[in-house]
Design a protein around this motif. Structure first.
Motif, PDB file in Angstrom:
ATOM      1  N   UNK A  45      38.604  35.963  39.680  1.00 11.06           N
ATOM      2  CA  UNK A  45      37.683  35.285  38.755  1.00 11.06           C
ATOM      3  C   UNK A  45      38.000  35.582  37.291  1.00 11.06           C
ATOM      4  N   UNK A  46      39.198  36.162  37.031  1.00 17.14           N
ATOM      5  CA  UNK A  46      39.561  36.455  35.643  1.00 17.14           C
ATOM      6  C   UNK A  46      40.853  35.780  35.210  1.00 17.14           C
ATOM      7  N   UNK A  47      41.737  35.432  36.149  1.00 16.49           N
ATOM      8  CA  UNK A  47      42.908  34.616  35.824  1.00 16.49           C
ATOM      9  C   UNK A  47      42.544  33.172  36.150  1.00 16.49           C
ATOM     10  N   UNK A  48      42.743  32.267  35.199  1.00 13.43           N
ATOM     11  CA  UNK A  48      42.305  30.886  35.369  1.00 13.43           C
ATOM     12  C   UNK A  48      43.422  30.045  36.009  1.00 13.43           C
ATOM     13  N   UNK A  52      45.549  24.819  40.698  1.00 16.21           N
ATOM     14  CA  UNK A  52      45.739  25.264  42.078  1.00 16.21           C
ATOM     15  C   UNK A  52      44.413  25.209  42.823  1.00 16.21           C
ATOM     16  N   UNK A  53      43.341  25.631  42.159  1.00 11.23           N
ATOM     17  CA  UNK A  53      42.013  25.578  42.781  1.00 11.23           C
ATOM     18  C   UNK A  53      41.628  24.140  43.117  1.00 11.23           C
ATOM     19  N   UNK A 300      43.311  37.423  30.358  1.00 12.05           N
ATOM     20  CA  UNK A 300      42.713  38.756  30.334  1.00 12.05           C
ATOM     21  C   UNK A 300      43.601  39.782  31.023  1.00 12.05           C
ATOM     22  N   UNK A 301      44.744  39.336  31.518  1.00 13.96           N
ATOM     23  CA  UNK A 301      45.620  40.237  32.273  1.00 13.96           C
ATOM     24  C   UNK A 301      47.012  40.321  31.663  1.00 13.96           C
ATOM     25  N   UNK A 357      47.555  41.779  45.280  1.00  7.87           N
ATOM     26  CA  UNK A 357      47.498  41.256  46.644  1.00  7.87           C
ATOM     27  C   UNK A 357      46.126  41.387  47.289  1.00  7.87           C
ATOM     28  N   UNK A 358      45.102  41.498  46.441  1.00 11.46           N
ATOM     29  CA  UNK A 358      43.738  41.517  46.952  1.00 11.46           C
ATOM     30  C   UNK A 358      43.475  42.723  47.827  1.00 11.46           C
TER      31      UNK A 358
END
Length: 417
Positions: A45-48, A52-53, A300-301, A357-358
């Protein structure tokens, strides 16, 4: 997954498939080293990543999509042939194989059949834009036996190898010094020790003056070779090709994503009146990381986030071109990664340059889920229901028989798919 089509798995979600009389088009996106935790629709929820979404919203999200090997070359070989990479020699027992140098006489064997070859035989125009990384030459620099144009593609624009650290503008960073940071110091100290030893041996008469000069010269060559090789890797490995021609050496990365996008859009426009397959193979988000000026500092990254967001922008531009040309409704779109995020990538300033990788353990070059499970989405308007999620295991090898089925072509009968 013997003879198991990805599209059949989608059918199980309630899809009613109607074969169109018009051949479908295919746009396949391959991202390099993108992790499961880097994409919005997979929990970030921080990389836009709105484009892809959007594919996931309009189509399907594969939540358990895996690759047969967590490294570039074997994973891509499996993707393009539908076969486990060990069958084509792109994976060895107990080791991960990749093509390390442009001059290496290794790559995807010419007798393998790619999805581009099968579709070209049934009238498709085929194009590859971006990274290849499955070899170039066999016996000499003119045979191009592993070149994309020898593997079924009508058009090629991109890097035949990959964007190694050496391809970036920072001359102090290299794939060699990344593994051995003190390489120059170690070699210099070793040379000093050798010189002192040779001088001592000469003083006590163990070797003659002529022998001293010979051994000193040999030692200098041995210790200087790694330094010279490291300094020259950018020019040796980092080239840009258009079909068989080298158009840039060394490649300039900064605006490379823009050029990949433009070449992809141009291919779509030139192919709009015929059935086509376009394989867009991004250099991102493999190191060396690079961004055009428009995308520097927007996330933000840090540098890594900027790279992901520029890659997503490129996806959006290519999809918008499909829509503008009236091709969207008849195009199967697929996006995946060749392996999980690269956990060990750290910049000289300490900033992380690898993906996330979550919840999954491990990453690139590791056989835990973080290296093998990759974010994957697809859409096919009117065929794949919107906002579908497939949680059953699927593989990047499934795309080969899926494409062949949708194109109403025939699978090769002389090999195991």
């Amino acid at each position: 997954m013997n003879q198991r089509y990805m599209i059949f798995i989608i059918f199980s979600c309630g899809l009613n498939f109607v074969q169109s009389s018009k051949k479908p088009n295919f746009v396949l996106f391959m991202v390099d080293d993108l992790g499961m935790g880097d994409v919005g629709c997979f929990g970030n929820d921080t990389i836009h990543t709105p484009n892809i979404d959007s594919i996931a919203r309009q189509g399907v999200k594969f939540s358990h999509h895996v690759i047969p090997a967590p490294l570039c070359s074997p994973s891509r070989a499996a993707f393009i042939t539908g076969r486990h990479p060990v069958r084509s020699g792109m994976l060895g027992y107990g080791r991960l194989r990749m093509v390390p140098f442009l001059a290496a006489t290794a790559g995807l064997p010419p007798n393998e059949t790619t999805f581009a070859e099968v579709l070209k035989d049934v009238g498709y125009k085929t194009g590859l834009v971006g990274k290849w990384h499955m070899g170039l030459h066999c016996e000499n620099r003119q045979d191009f036996c592993h070149h994309p144009l020898k593997q079924g593609f009508d058009f090629y624009y991109g890097l035949p190898l990959t964007n190694l650290r050496d391809c970036g503008e920072d001359a102090t960073r290299s794939v060699i010094t990344a593994r051995i940071p003190q390489m120059t110091e170690i070699l210099a100290l070793s040379m000093v020790i050798v010189v002192v030893t040779l001088v001592a041996f000469t003083k006590i008469g163990l070797i003659q003056r002529r022998g001293f000069i010979f051994l000193l010269a040999v030692s200098f060559i041995i210790f200087a070779t790694p330094v010279v090789l490291q300094k020259g890797l950018r020019r040796i490995n980092c080239i840009l090709m258009k079909n068989y021609d080298v158009v840039e050496q060394p490649v300039i990365l900064e605006n490379m994503t823009l050029r990949i996008t433009q070449q992809s859009m141009q291919f779509l426009k030139s192919s709009q009146n015929e059935a086509f397959l376009l394989y867009v193979s991004f250099l991102k988000v493999h190191t060396a990381l690079f961004s055009s000026s428009k995308f520097k500092g927007i996330s933000k990254h840090g540098n890594y986030g900027d790279n992901v967001e520029e890659m997503d922008w490129s996806v959006g531009k290519i999809l918008s071109t499909l829509e503008e040309l009236g091709l969207k409704e008849n195009t199967f779109v697929y996006l995946t990664s060749d392996n999980g995020g690269h956990l060990e990538e750290i910049a000289s300033d300490g900033q992380r340059e690898g993906g996330h990788n979550g919840i999954y353990r491990g990453g690139k070059a590791q056989v835990w889920e973080g290296g093998l499970r990759v974010p994957t989405v697809a859409m096919y308007p009117g065929v794949i229901p919107p906002s579908t999620e497939v949680m059953q295991p699927t593989s990047n090898m499934d795309i080969f028989p899926t494409i062949i089925k949708l194109a109403n072509a025939s699978l090769p009968s002389d090999r195991v798919i």
